[in-house]
Design an enzyme around this catalytic site. Structure first.
Site, PDB file in Angstrom:
ATOM      1  N   GLU A 198       8.107  -3.381   1.537  1.00 29.29           N
ATOM      2  CA  GLU A 198       9.489  -2.946   1.775  1.00 29.29           C
ATOM      3  C   GLU A 198       9.705  -1.529   1.250  1.00 29.29           C
ATOM      4  O   GLU A 198      10.293  -0.678   1.922  1.00 29.29           O
ATOM      5  CB  GLU A 198      10.479  -3.888   1.074  1.00 29.29           C
ATOM      6  CG  GLU A 198      10.487  -5.297   1.648  1.00 29.29           C
ATOM      7  CD  GLU A 198       9.486  -6.230   0.981  1.00 29.29           C
ATOM      8  OE1 GLU A 198       8.433  -5.757   0.501  1.00 29.29           O
ATOM      9  OE2 GLU A 198       9.748  -7.439   0.962  1.00 29.29           O
ATOM     10  N   ASN A 232       2.121  -3.695   2.047  1.00 32.72           N
ATOM     11  CA  ASN A 232       1.860  -3.602   0.610  1.00 32.72           C
ATOM     12  C   ASN A 232       0.497  -2.950   0.373  1.00 32.72           C
ATOM     13  O   ASN A 232      -0.443  -3.126   1.154  1.00 32.72           O
ATOM     14  CB  ASN A 232       1.995  -4.965  -0.091  1.00 32.72           C
ATOM     15  CG  ASN A 232       1.158  -6.070   0.503  1.00 32.72           C
ATOM     16  OD1 ASN A 232       0.885  -6.098   1.691  1.00 32.72           O
ATOM     17  ND2 ASN A 232       0.739  -7.007  -0.334  1.00 32.72           N
TER      18      ASN A 232
END
Ligand code: THU
Length: 133
Positions: free
Chosen positions: A58, A45
């Site tokens: 992701e 992230n």
């Protein structure tokens, strides 16, 4: 199809997590995805002082996969350091549905080794896709 190399995916996700840029939430996430052809792509992230611009691990892993010319998402591994493994956020589920099948396996693991397993269709039933239009 040969089996998913989960340990390789979790190793890559954990290494990416160590590079997470999360000075605001201090919630570091690593992810790794498997593509057709056996490619493994990892992401972490990346937050921003304008909080809403933060990007999840992701989606960063998936973006790397696409940037390397792969468009078939075959498996997703997530690493966090929480008590329980965390599922991917709704936005990431929608992005997974664009490139992965409903049976896409998604696993999340904590640094302590607790693991949760899902199929994408369970995380995002009735996904909106290009077939919906
Ligand atoms: N985050 C992820 O990277 N993946 C998820 O599935 C959930 C949330 C990040 C976004 C933000 O940087 C931090 O975790 C707190 O929400």
């Amino acid at each position: 199809m040969p089996g998913v190399p989960w340990e390789k995916l979790f190793e890559a996700a954990q290494a990416a997590r160590a590079l997470a840029y999360a000075p605001y939430s201090e919630f570091r996430v690593g992810a790794a995805v498997l593509s057709e052809g056996g490619g493994v792509f990892a992401g972490c992230n990346v937050e921003n002082a304008s909080y809403g611009l933060s990007v999840c691990a992701e989606r960063n892993a998936i973006a790397r996969m696409v940037a390397e010319g792969r468009r078939r998402l075959l498996a997703v591994a997530i690493v966090v350091d929480t008590e329980r493994p965390t599922p991917p956020c709704g936005m990431c589920r929608q992005v997974m549905a664009e490139l992965g099948a409903p049976a896409l396996p998604v696993r999340s693991r904590t640094l302590a080794g607790r693991e949760a397993r899902w199929k994408l269709a369970k995380l995002l039933p009735h996904a909106f896709t290009k077939r919906s239009m």
